[in-house]
Design a protein around this motif. Structure first.
Motif, PDB file in Angstrom:
ATOM      1  N   HIS A 215      45.603  20.033  76.561  1.00 19.90           N
ATOM      2  CA  HIS A 215      46.120  21.380  76.305  1.00 19.90           C
ATOM      3  C   HIS A 215      46.636  22.008  77.601  1.00 19.90           C
ATOM      4  O   HIS A 215      47.681  22.642  77.620  1.00 19.90           O
ATOM      5  N   ASN A 216      45.901  21.810  78.688  1.00 18.87           N
ATOM      6  CA  ASN A 216      46.365  22.324  79.985  1.00 18.87           C
ATOM      7  C   ASN A 216      47.691  21.694  80.383  1.00 18.87           C
ATOM      8  O   ASN A 216      48.583  22.382  80.912  1.00 18.87           O
ATOM      9  N   LEU A 217      47.858  20.410  80.143  1.00 22.32           N
ATOM     10  CA  LEU A 217      49.134  19.752  80.455  1.00 22.32           C
ATOM     11  C   LEU A 217      50.265  20.322  79.600  1.00 22.32           C
ATOM     12  O   LEU A 217      51.379  20.545  80.102  1.00 22.32           O
ATOM     13  N   SER A 218      49.997  20.569  78.330  1.00 24.58           N
ATOM     14  CA  SER A 218      51.040  21.135  77.476  1.00 24.58           C
ATOM     15  C   SER A 218      51.429  22.539  77.938  1.00 24.58           C
ATOM     16  O   SER A 218      52.602  22.918  77.883  1.00 24.58           O
ATOM     17  N   LEU A 219      50.451  23.303  78.421  1.00 21.86           N
ATOM     18  CA  LEU A 219      50.761  24.634  78.950  1.00 21.86           C
ATOM     19  C   LEU A 219      51.617  24.543  80.212  1.00 21.86           C
ATOM     20  O   LEU A 219      52.527  25.356  80.415  1.00 21.86           O
ATOM     21  N   ARG A 220      51.349  23.571  81.041  1.00 22.05           N
ATOM     22  CA  ARG A 220      52.174  23.375  82.245  1.00 22.05           C
ATOM     23  C   ARG A 220      53.610  23.084  81.856  1.00 22.05           C
ATOM     24  O   ARG A 220      54.550  23.646  82.426  1.00 22.05           O
ATOM     25  N   ILE A 221      53.791  22.199  80.887  1.00 23.17           N
ATOM     26  CA  ILE A 221      55.141  21.884  80.415  1.00 23.17           C
ATOM     27  C   ILE A 221      55.811  23.150  79.909  1.00 23.17           C
ATOM     28  O   ILE A 221      56.966  23.438  80.232  1.00 23.17           O
ATOM     29  N   LEU A 222      55.105  23.902  79.118  1.00 21.04           N
ATOM     30  CA  LEU A 222      55.661  25.119  78.534  1.00 21.04           C
ATOM     31  C   LEU A 222      56.076  26.116  79.604  1.00 21.04           C
ATOM     32  O   LEU A 222      57.199  26.627  79.592  1.00 21.04           O
ATOM     33  N   TYR A 223      55.195  26.387  80.552  1.00 21.86           N
ATOM     34  CA  TYR A 223      55.506  27.373  81.582  1.00 21.86           C
ATOM     35  C   TYR A 223      56.642  26.932  82.496  1.00 21.86           C
ATOM     36  O   TYR A 223      57.444  27.751  82.927  1.00 21.86           O
ATOM     37  N   VAL A 224      56.729  25.644  82.786  1.00 23.08           N
ATOM     38  CA  VAL A 224      57.799  25.149  83.654  1.00 23.08           C
ATOM     39  C   VAL A 224      59.145  25.235  82.940  1.00 23.08           C
ATOM     40  O   VAL A 224      60.159  25.603  83.536  1.00 23.08           O
ATOM     41  N   ALA A 225      59.161  24.927  81.662  1.00 21.47           N
ATOM     42  CA  ALA A 225      60.422  24.816  80.936  1.00 21.47           C
ATOM     43  C   ALA A 225      60.862  26.085  80.211  1.00 21.47           C
ATOM     44  O   ALA A 225      62.012  26.180  79.780  1.00 21.47           O
ATOM     45  N   ILE A 226      59.997  27.063  80.097  1.00 21.82           N
ATOM     46  CA  ILE A 226      60.226  28.203  79.212  1.00 21.82           C
ATOM     47  C   ILE A 226      61.509  28.990  79.509  1.00 21.82           C
ATOM     48  O   ILE A 226      62.208  29.387  78.594  1.00 21.82           O
ATOM     49  N   LYS A 227      61.817  29.202  80.764  1.00 19.49           N
ATOM     50  CA  LYS A 227      62.997  30.009  81.081  1.00 19.49           C
ATOM     51  C   LYS A 227      64.288  29.274  80.753  1.00 19.49           C
ATOM     52  O   LYS A 227      65.246  29.873  80.300  1.00 19.49           O
ATOM     53  N   ARG A 228      64.294  27.983  80.997  1.00 23.01           N
ATOM     54  CA  ARG A 228      65.500  27.198  80.718  1.00 23.01           C
ATOM     55  C   ARG A 228      65.607  26.800  79.258  1.00 23.01           C
ATOM     56  O   ARG A 228      66.694  26.567  78.754  1.00 23.01           O
ATOM     57  N   PHE A 229      64.471  26.698  78.578  1.00 29.38           N
ATOM     58  CA  PHE A 229      64.463  26.201  77.203  1.00 29.38           C
ATOM     59  C   PHE A 229      63.607  27.104  76.317  1.00 29.38           C
ATOM     60  O   PHE A 229      62.487  26.731  75.939  1.00 29.38           O
ATOM     61  N   PRO A 230      64.111  28.271  75.953  1.00 27.06           N
ATOM     62  CA  PRO A 230      63.313  29.208  75.155  1.00 27.06           C
ATOM     63  C   PRO A 230      62.918  28.678  73.779  1.00 27.06           C
ATOM     64  O   PRO A 230      62.013  29.215  73.154  1.00 27.06           O
ATOM     65  N   VAL A 231      63.550  27.594  73.328  1.00 29.80           N
ATOM     66  CA  VAL A 231      63.174  27.013  72.043  1.00 29.80           C
ATOM     67  C   VAL A 231      61.715  26.561  72.047  1.00 29.80           C
ATOM     68  O   VAL A 231      61.100  26.433  70.995  1.00 29.80           O
ATOM     69  N   LEU A 232      61.153  26.342  73.234  1.00 30.25           N
ATOM     70  CA  LEU A 232      59.763  25.909  73.319  1.00 30.25           C
ATOM     71  C   LEU A 232      58.773  27.029  73.037  1.00 30.25           C
ATOM     72  O   LEU A 232      57.603  26.766  72.801  1.00 30.25           O
ATOM     73  N   VAL A 233      59.216  28.271  73.072  1.00 25.55           N
ATOM     74  CA  VAL A 233      58.310  29.381  72.780  1.00 25.55           C
ATOM     75  C   VAL A 233      57.912  29.277  71.310  1.00 25.55           C
ATOM     76  O   VAL A 233      58.760  29.295  70.426  1.00 25.55           O
ATOM     77  N   PRO A 234      56.630  29.138  71.063  1.00 29.95           N
ATOM     78  CA  PRO A 234      56.206  28.996  69.664  1.00 29.95           C
ATOM     79  C   PRO A 234      56.421  30.291  68.891  1.00 29.95           C
ATOM     80  O   PRO A 234      56.222  31.387  69.420  1.00 29.95           O
ATOM     81  N   ARG A 235      56.848  30.166  67.655  1.00 32.06           N
ATOM     82  CA  ARG A 235      56.962  31.348  66.788  1.00 32.06           C
ATOM     83  C   ARG A 235      55.557  31.707  66.329  1.00 32.06           C
ATOM     84  O   ARG A 235      54.809  30.849  65.854  1.00 32.06           O
ATOM     85  N   LEU A 236      55.200  32.956  66.485  1.00 26.53           N
ATOM     86  CA  LEU A 236      53.848  33.401  66.154  1.00 26.53           C
ATOM     87  C   LEU A 236      53.484  33.054  64.713  1.00 26.53           C
ATOM     88  O   LEU A 236      52.370  32.606  64.447  1.00 26.53           O
ATOM     89  N   GLU A 237      54.414  33.236  63.804  1.00 26.94           N
ATOM     90  CA  GLU A 237      54.126  32.964  62.401  1.00 26.94           C
ATOM     91  C   GLU A 237      53.732  31.500  62.203  1.00 26.94           C
ATOM     92  O   GLU A 237      52.821  31.188  61.448  1.00 26.94           O
ATOM     93  N   ASP A 238      54.441  30.606  62.889  1.00 26.37           N
ATOM     94  CA  ASP A 238      54.138  29.182  62.763  1.00 26.37           C
ATOM     95  C   ASP A 238      52.772  28.860  63.365  1.00 26.37           C
ATOM     96  O   ASP A 238      51.984  28.111  62.778  1.00 26.37           O
ATOM     97  N   VAL A 239      52.509  29.413  64.540  1.00 24.99           N
ATOM     98  CA  VAL A 239      51.223  29.181  65.201  1.00 24.99           C
ATOM     99  C   VAL A 239      50.089  29.693  64.318  1.00 24.99           C
ATOM    100  O   VAL A 239      49.103  28.984  64.087  1.00 24.99           O
ATOM    101  N   LEU A 240      50.233  30.900  63.805  1.00 29.91           N
ATOM    102  CA  LEU A 240      49.172  31.475  62.970  1.00 29.91           C
ATOM    103  C   LEU A 240      48.969  30.683  61.690  1.00 29.91           C
ATOM    104  O   LEU A 240      47.833  30.421  61.290  1.00 29.91           O
ATOM    105  N   ARG A 241      50.046  30.285  61.045  1.00 25.65           N
ATOM    106  CA  ARG A 241      49.928  29.528  59.798  1.00 25.65           C
ATOM    107  C   ARG A 241      49.190  28.204  60.040  1.00 25.65           C
ATOM    108  O   ARG A 241      48.274  27.852  59.293  1.00 25.65           O
ATOM    109  N   GLU A 242      49.568  27.493  61.091  1.00 30.08           N
ATOM    110  CA  GLU A 242      48.910  26.230  61.409  1.00 30.08           C
ATOM    111  C   GLU A 242      47.439  26.451  61.753  1.00 30.08           C
ATOM    112  O   GLU A 242      46.558  25.707  61.299  1.00 30.08           O
TER     113      GLU A 242
END
Length: 105
Positions: A43-70
């Motif tokens: 999980h920590n590794l996935s967060l690192r990927i997310l934080y590094v890539a987030i500005k260049r690739f906003p598609v990685l930002v999870p949609r709250l509805e999807d996160v909550l449903r899962e």
């Protein structure tokens, strides 16, 4: 008033804080310290990927509805003691992130 009825602006930090709490609850529910350590690491590794890539690739930002449903589906299954029912939304949660990451690398 339900979350879907209100217009709430969720920040990435809010989504990730909720995600982290659910992950930790599920890890602890397994009562397996080796699994807990391994899952925390991934999980920590996935967060690192997310934080590094987030500005260049906003598609990685999870949609709250999807996160909550899962996570609701996972939590209901875990609390009911139905590990097999928790597997599908858990795998979808992990694999959907992997698919999005692979699209950009």
């Amino acid at each position: 008033m339900s979350c879907s009825a209100r217009k709430v602006r969720w920040e990435l930090s809010d989504i990730l804080a909720l995600d982290r709490r659910v992950h930790r609850f599920i890890y602890r529910a397994a009562k397996n310290p080796y699994l807990l350590t391994t899952l925390e690491h991934y999980h920590n590794l996935s967060l690192r990927i997310l934080y590094v890539a987030i500005k260049r690739f906003p598609v990685l930002v999870p949609r709250l509805e999807d996160v909550l449903r899962e996570q609701i589906a996972m939590l209901q299954a875990v609390c009911a003691g139905h590990g097999e029912d928790a597997e599908k939304p858990s795998m979808n949660h992990v694999l959907s992130f992997e698919v999005e990451v692979r699209k950009i690398i």
